[in-house]
Design a protein around this motif. Structure first.
Motif, PDB file in Angstrom:
ATOM      1  N   ALA A  12     -48.284 -35.474 -32.254  1.00 53.28           N
ATOM      2  CA  ALA A  12     -46.887 -35.209 -31.900  1.00 53.28           C
ATOM      3  C   ALA A  12     -46.199 -34.359 -32.961  1.00 53.28           C
ATOM      4  N   ALA A  13     -46.549 -34.554 -34.223  1.00 53.01           N
ATOM      5  CA  ALA A  13     -45.910 -33.803 -35.310  1.00 53.01           C
ATOM      6  C   ALA A  13     -46.302 -32.328 -35.302  1.00 53.01           C
ATOM      7  N   SER A  14     -47.497 -32.013 -34.801  1.00 48.83           N
ATOM      8  CA  SER A  14     -47.947 -30.623 -34.834  1.00 48.83           C
ATOM      9  C   SER A  14     -47.602 -29.849 -33.560  1.00 48.83           C
ATOM     10  N   GLN A  15     -47.062 -30.518 -32.559  1.00 50.72           N
ATOM     11  CA  GLN A  15     -46.678 -29.833 -31.328  1.00 50.72           C
ATOM     12  C   GLN A  15     -45.363 -29.099 -31.537  1.00 50.72           C
ATOM     13  N   GLU A  16     -45.283 -27.886 -31.001  1.00 50.18           N
ATOM     14  CA  GLU A  16     -44.040 -27.131 -31.099  1.00 50.18           C
ATOM     15  C   GLU A  16     -43.032 -27.682 -30.109  1.00 50.18           C
ATOM     16  N   LYS A  17     -41.753 -27.511 -30.436  1.00 49.84           N
ATOM     17  CA  LYS A  17     -40.708 -27.900 -29.502  1.00 49.84           C
ATOM     18  C   LYS A  17     -40.833 -27.006 -28.268  1.00 49.84           C
ATOM     19  N   PRO A  18     -40.898 -27.591 -27.088  1.00 48.06           N
ATOM     20  CA  PRO A  18     -41.096 -26.778 -25.886  1.00 48.06           C
ATOM     21  C   PRO A  18     -39.907 -25.858 -25.617  1.00 48.06           C
ATOM     22  N   GLN A  19     -40.202 -24.689 -25.091  1.00 49.81           N
ATOM     23  CA  GLN A  19     -39.169 -23.729 -24.748  1.00 49.81           C
ATOM     24  C   GLN A  19     -39.084 -23.529 -23.243  1.00 49.81           C
ATOM     25  N   TRP A  20     -40.009 -24.102 -22.494  1.00 45.85           N
ATOM     26  CA  TRP A  20     -40.033 -23.962 -21.047  1.00 45.85           C
ATOM     27  C   TRP A  20     -39.224 -25.089 -20.424  1.00 45.85           C
ATOM     28  N   ALA A  21     -38.448 -24.763 -19.402  1.00 42.51           N
ATOM     29  CA  ALA A  21     -37.608 -25.777 -18.766  1.00 42.51           C
ATOM     30  C   ALA A  21     -37.387 -25.436 -17.299  1.00 42.51           C
ATOM     31  N   GLU A  22     -36.915 -26.432 -16.574  1.00 36.08           N
ATOM     32  CA  GLU A  22     -36.540 -26.247 -15.169  1.00 36.08           C
ATOM     33  C   GLU A  22     -35.037 -26.433 -15.060  1.00 36.08           C
ATOM     34  N   VAL A  23     -34.373 -25.549 -14.311  1.00 32.49           N
ATOM     35  CA  VAL A  23     -32.927 -25.620 -14.139  1.00 32.49           C
ATOM     36  C   VAL A  23     -32.608 -26.731 -13.137  1.00 32.49           C
ATOM     37  N   ILE A  24     -31.758 -27.672 -13.540  1.00 25.34           N
ATOM     38  CA  ILE A  24     -31.369 -28.813 -12.718  1.00 25.34           C
ATOM     39  C   ILE A  24     -30.001 -28.595 -12.073  1.00 25.34           C
ATOM     40  N   ALA A  25     -29.051 -28.008 -12.821  1.00 19.66           N
ATOM     41  CA  ALA A  25     -27.700 -27.752 -12.319  1.00 19.66           C
ATOM     42  C   ALA A  25     -27.123 -26.544 -13.044  1.00 19.66           C
ATOM     43  N   VAL A  26     -26.235 -25.814 -12.341  1.00 19.46           N
ATOM     44  CA  VAL A  26     -25.645 -24.586 -12.892  1.00 19.46           C
ATOM     45  C   VAL A  26     -24.132 -24.661 -12.749  1.00 19.46           C
ATOM     46  N   GLY A  27     -23.426 -24.307 -13.821  1.00 13.08           N
ATOM     47  CA  GLY A  27     -21.970 -24.257 -13.780  1.00 13.08           C
ATOM     48  C   GLY A  27     -21.481 -23.095 -12.928  1.00 13.08           C
ATOM     49  N   PRO A  28     -20.172 -23.035 -12.659  1.00 10.41           N
ATOM     50  CA  PRO A  28     -19.617 -22.006 -11.784  1.00 10.41           C
ATOM     51  C   PRO A  28     -19.460 -20.627 -12.408  1.00 10.41           C
ATOM     52  N   GLY A  29     -19.586 -20.520 -13.718  1.00  8.01           N
ATOM     53  CA  GLY A  29     -19.340 -19.225 -14.374  1.00  8.01           C
ATOM     54  C   GLY A  29     -17.850 -18.991 -14.449  1.00  8.01           C
ATOM     55  N   GLY A  30     -17.425 -17.759 -14.147  1.00 12.12           N
ATOM     56  CA  GLY A  30     -15.998 -17.454 -14.183  1.00 12.12           C
ATOM     57  C   GLY A  30     -15.566 -16.919 -15.530  1.00 12.12           C
ATOM     58  N   LEU A  31     -14.315 -17.147 -15.882  1.00 10.57           N
ATOM     59  CA  LEU A  31     -13.753 -16.642 -17.125  1.00 10.57           C
ATOM     60  C   LEU A  31     -14.103 -17.597 -18.265  1.00 10.57           C
ATOM     61  N   VAL A  32     -14.939 -17.129 -19.198  1.00 10.10           N
ATOM     62  CA  VAL A  32     -15.373 -17.935 -20.338  1.00 10.10           C
ATOM     63  C   VAL A  32     -15.095 -17.143 -21.605  1.00 10.10           C
ATOM     64  N   ASP A  33     -14.300 -17.711 -22.495  1.00 12.59           N
ATOM     65  CA  ASP A  33     -13.920 -17.050 -23.751  1.00 12.59           C
ATOM     66  C   ASP A  33     -13.339 -15.661 -23.509  1.00 12.59           C
ATOM     67  N   GLY A  34     -12.552 -15.514 -22.458  1.00 16.15           N
ATOM     68  CA  GLY A  34     -11.889 -14.252 -22.155  1.00 16.15           C
ATOM     69  C   GLY A  34     -12.763 -13.210 -21.487  1.00 16.15           C
ATOM     70  N   LYS A  35     -14.001 -13.558 -21.154  1.00 17.23           N
ATOM     71  CA  LYS A  35     -14.911 -12.610 -20.503  1.00 17.23           C
ATOM     72  C   LYS A  35     -15.383 -13.185 -19.174  1.00 17.23           C
ATOM     73  N   GLU A  36     -15.537 -12.327 -18.190  1.00 18.38           N
ATOM     74  CA  GLU A  36     -16.037 -12.749 -16.881  1.00 18.38           C
ATOM     75  C   GLU A  36     -17.543 -12.980 -16.975  1.00 18.38           C
ATOM     76  N   VAL A  37     -17.994 -14.179 -16.595  1.00 16.19           N
ATOM     77  CA  VAL A  37     -19.414 -14.528 -16.641  1.00 16.19           C
ATOM     78  C   VAL A  37     -19.896 -14.818 -15.229  1.00 16.19           C
ATOM     79  N   GLN A  38     -20.943 -14.107 -14.819  1.00 16.88           N
ATOM     80  CA  GLN A  38     -21.557 -14.345 -13.520  1.00 16.88           C
ATOM     81  C   GLN A  38     -22.890 -15.052 -13.761  1.00 16.88           C
ATOM     82  N   MET A  39     -23.105 -16.146 -13.083  1.00 21.09           N
ATOM     83  CA  MET A  39     -24.314 -16.931 -13.291  1.00 21.09           C
ATOM     84  C   MET A  39     -25.500 -16.255 -12.593  1.00 21.09           C
ATOM     85  N   THR A  40     -26.596 -16.072 -13.347  1.00 22.17           N
ATOM     86  CA  THR A  40     -27.779 -15.413 -12.800  1.00 22.17           C
ATOM     87  C   THR A  40     -28.939 -16.370 -12.574  1.00 22.17           C
ATOM     88  N   VAL A  41     -28.843 -17.588 -13.113  1.00 26.49           N
ATOM     89  CA  VAL A  41     -29.893 -18.584 -12.867  1.00 26.49           C
ATOM     90  C   VAL A  41     -29.448 -19.498 -11.739  1.00 26.49           C
TER      91      VAL A  41
END
Length: 95
Positions: A29-58
């Motif tokens: 377990a100590a020598s295994q790298e932290k996994p970077q692969w994942a499955e998307v479970i839920a996605v936010g609506p996007g919209g105006l975030v920090d003053g910029k328009e964000v469109q969700m692509t996932v």
């Protein structure tokens, strides 16, 4: 219980790390790298975030590669999830 992300946030479930190398050597377990692969479970609506328009692509069900140490880990109904910003997702994996 359901997790509903806000703004440009995405809920992902990490795919378990490989326990064995391609040559058949088992990793501790100590020598295994932290996994970077994942499955998307839920996605936010996007919209105006920090003053910029964000469109969700996932979308729910996408397999993605994330930044190595990004996001916030949460546990819901005994299952571990990460909540990340869409910008922390580096790629969508297509078959």
């Amino acid at each position: 219980m359901t997790i509903k992300p806000l703004g440009d946030r995405v809920v992902i479930k990490i795919v378990e790390a490989e326990e064995k190398t391609s040559s058949g050597i088992f990793l501790t377990a100590a020598s295994q790298e932290k996994p970077q692969w994942a499955e998307v479970i839920a996605v936010g609506p996007g919209g105006l975030v920090d003053g910029k328009e964000v469109q969700m692509t996932v979308k729910v069900g996408d397999r993605v590669i994330t930044s190595k140490y990004s996001g916030t880990e949460v546990k819901c109904d005994g299952v571990e999830y990460n909540i990340v910003r869409q910008g922390d997702i580096l790629a969508i994996v297509e078959d």
